[in-house]
Scaffold this active site. Sequence first.
Site, PDB file in Angstrom:
ATOM      1  N   GLY A 291       2.292   2.562  10.922  1.00 42.23           N
ATOM      2  CA  GLY A 291       3.258   3.656  10.824  1.00 42.23           C
ATOM      3  C   GLY A 291       3.889   4.054  12.147  1.00 42.23           C
ATOM      4  O   GLY A 291       4.508   5.107  12.253  1.00 42.23           O
TER       5      GLY A 291
ATOM      6  N   GLU B 297      -5.353  -4.994  10.490  1.00 42.86           N
ATOM      7  CA  GLU B 297      -4.393  -3.911  10.738  1.00 42.86           C
ATOM      8  C   GLU B 297      -4.810  -3.145  11.989  1.00 42.86           C
ATOM      9  O   GLU B 297      -5.678  -2.266  11.916  1.00 42.86           O
ATOM     10  CB  GLU B 297      -4.388  -2.928   9.557  1.00 42.86           C
TER      11      GLU B 297
ATOM     12  N   GLU C  45      -7.319   4.486   7.404  1.00 42.38           N
ATOM     13  CA  GLU C  45      -7.158   5.905   7.064  1.00 42.38           C
ATOM     14  C   GLU C  45      -8.373   6.412   6.299  1.00 42.38           C
ATOM     15  O   GLU C  45      -8.754   7.582   6.424  1.00 42.38           O
ATOM     16  CB  GLU C  45      -5.853   6.101   6.270  1.00 42.38           C
TER      17      GLU C  45
ATOM     18  N   GLY D  57       2.870  -1.026   4.366  1.00 41.18           N
ATOM     19  CA  GLY D  57       2.864   0.393   4.021  1.00 41.18           C
ATOM     20  C   GLY D  57       4.280   0.891   3.776  1.00 41.18           C
ATOM     21  O   GLY D  57       4.859   0.674   2.710  1.00 41.18           O
ATOM     22  N   GLY D  58       4.865   1.523   4.773  1.00 42.50           N
ATOM     23  CA  GLY D  58       6.170   2.179   4.626  1.00 42.50           C
ATOM     24  C   GLY D  58       7.242   1.326   3.964  1.00 42.50           C
ATOM     25  O   GLY D  58       7.938   1.793   3.058  1.00 42.50           O
TER      26      GLY D  58
ATOM     27  N   SER E 200       3.269  -1.761  10.513  1.00 36.75           N
ATOM     28  CA  SER E 200       4.715  -1.728  10.779  1.00 36.75           C
ATOM     29  C   SER E 200       5.413  -3.039  10.418  1.00 36.75           C
ATOM     30  O   SER E 200       6.368  -3.440  11.095  1.00 36.75           O
ATOM     31  CB  SER E 200       5.000  -1.338  12.237  1.00 36.75           C
TER      32      SER E 200
ATOM     33  N   ASN F 171       0.858  -1.175   0.000  1.00 34.73           N
ATOM     34  CA  ASN F 171       0.000   0.000   0.000  1.00 34.73           C
ATOM     35  C   ASN F 171       0.900   1.232   0.000  1.00 34.73           C
ATOM     36  O   ASN F 171       1.478   1.575   1.026  1.00 34.73           O
ATOM     37  CB  ASN F 171      -0.905  -0.033   1.247  1.00 34.73           C
ATOM     38  N   TRP F 172       1.004   1.851  -1.167  1.00 39.00           N
ATOM     39  CA  TRP F 172       1.891   3.017  -1.287  1.00 39.00           C
ATOM     40  C   TRP F 172       1.257   4.284  -0.720  1.00 39.00           C
ATOM     41  O   TRP F 172       1.904   5.334  -0.675  1.00 39.00           O
ATOM     42  CB  TRP F 172       2.293   3.233  -2.754  1.00 39.00           C
ATOM     43  N   LYS F 173      -0.016   4.212  -0.359  1.00 35.12           N
ATOM     44  CA  LYS F 173      -0.729   5.371   0.208  1.00 35.12           C
ATOM     45  C   LYS F 173      -0.545   6.586  -0.718  1.00 35.12           C
ATOM     46  O   LYS F 173      -0.479   6.417  -1.934  1.00 35.12           O
ATOM     47  CB  LYS F 173      -0.271   5.624   1.643  1.00 35.12           C
TER      48      LYS F 173
ATOM     49  N   HIS G 188      -9.676   0.741   4.462  1.00 36.99           N
ATOM     50  CA  HIS G 188      -8.444   1.016   5.212  1.00 36.99           C
ATOM     51  C   HIS G 188      -8.772   1.981   6.354  1.00 36.99           C
ATOM     52  O   HIS G 188      -9.610   2.876   6.204  1.00 36.99           O
ATOM     53  CB  HIS G 188      -7.379   1.613   4.286  1.00 36.99           C
TER      54      HIS G 188
HETATM   55  P1  13P Z   1       2.910   0.673   7.744  1.00 35.65           P
HETATM   56  O1  13P Z   1       3.459  -0.625   7.197  1.00 35.65           O
HETATM   57  O2  13P Z   1       3.625   1.882   7.253  1.00 35.65           O
HETATM   58  O3  13P Z   1       2.748   0.618   9.225  1.00 35.65           O
HETATM   59  O4  13P Z   1       1.416   0.803   7.138  1.00 35.65           O
HETATM   60  C1  13P Z   1       0.546  -0.249   7.276  1.00 35.65           C
HETATM   61  C2  13P Z   1      -0.650   0.020   6.439  1.00 35.65           C
HETATM   62  O5  13P Z   1      -1.467   0.864   6.755  1.00 35.65           O
HETATM   63  C3  13P Z   1      -0.810  -0.763   5.208  1.00 35.65           C
HETATM   64  O6  13P Z   1      -2.089  -0.619   4.694  1.00 35.65           O
END
Ligand code: 13P
Length: 254
Positions: free
Chosen positions: A173, A167, A97, A233-234, A212, A9-11, A95
């Site tokens: 994050g 999640e 977010e 994510g990151g 994470s 997930n590159w957000k 998600h």
């Molecule tokens: P991180 O891996 O940056 O914690 O993000 C997780 C995430 O929200 C993937 O959808």
Amino acid sequence: MRTPLVAANWKMHMPVAPAVKLVGEMKAALRDLRGVEVVICPPATALAAVGQALAGTPYLLGGQTMHWEPQGAYTGEVSAPMLVDVGCRAVLLGHSERRLYFGETDEAVGRKVRAAFAHGLVPIVCVGESLEERQAGSADGVIARQVRAAVQGVAPQEFPRLVIAYEPVWAIGTGQTATGTEANRVAGLIRRLLADSGAAGAAEIRILYGGSVKPDNIREFLEQPEIDGALVGGASLDARAFAAIVRAAAEAGR
Ligand code: 13P
């Protein structure tokens, strides 16, 4: 045996040029590794270019969200047929977010899941509790509510294609993760909820852990019997880190 799945997930990162460069680096690092499914979810503006860069690889393109209607007066939104049109095979839905910053409700997530199935997209549905909910002892109740709403009205034969990502919001994050044991317990709870919701094939549904995930902690999750991969994510913005996670998942599936 469920095939492991790792989704990136590159957000809201990666304009087109760096996105295409990152795919090139990932392809080089992975060299069409088999035995694991990989889904790359770039921002909407980079979908077409990343889709082209992924052509000829086994890796799938995914959206990060979508509307439940196929078209219409919904400024700023994209629909399931539009995602299919640019080559998507999957879509992240619900998600945290989206739920937190854009007011996405359980009911909206359910509508989107049904729309994704109707248009042949694999829905990767995100569920998870906040820190306050965990501290209040209501994590399981929150997850039950989110899972039940997400799969309401889904036809029994569609369930095996569903993917759920657990999640915990407090792990996203933050560098903090759930323990493997606790993530496995929640994944088991999710599988029982799916079976109760009419998924005869609940045993076939992939359940991912997200929050994470890094190369140095992924194995703790992959060794859990109820966890079939990760939503990253990151670490998915770094080709070497992401490739290390994907490789660990391929090894875990053997
Ligand atoms: P991180 O891996 O940056 O914690 O993000 C997780 C995430 O929200 C993937 O959808």
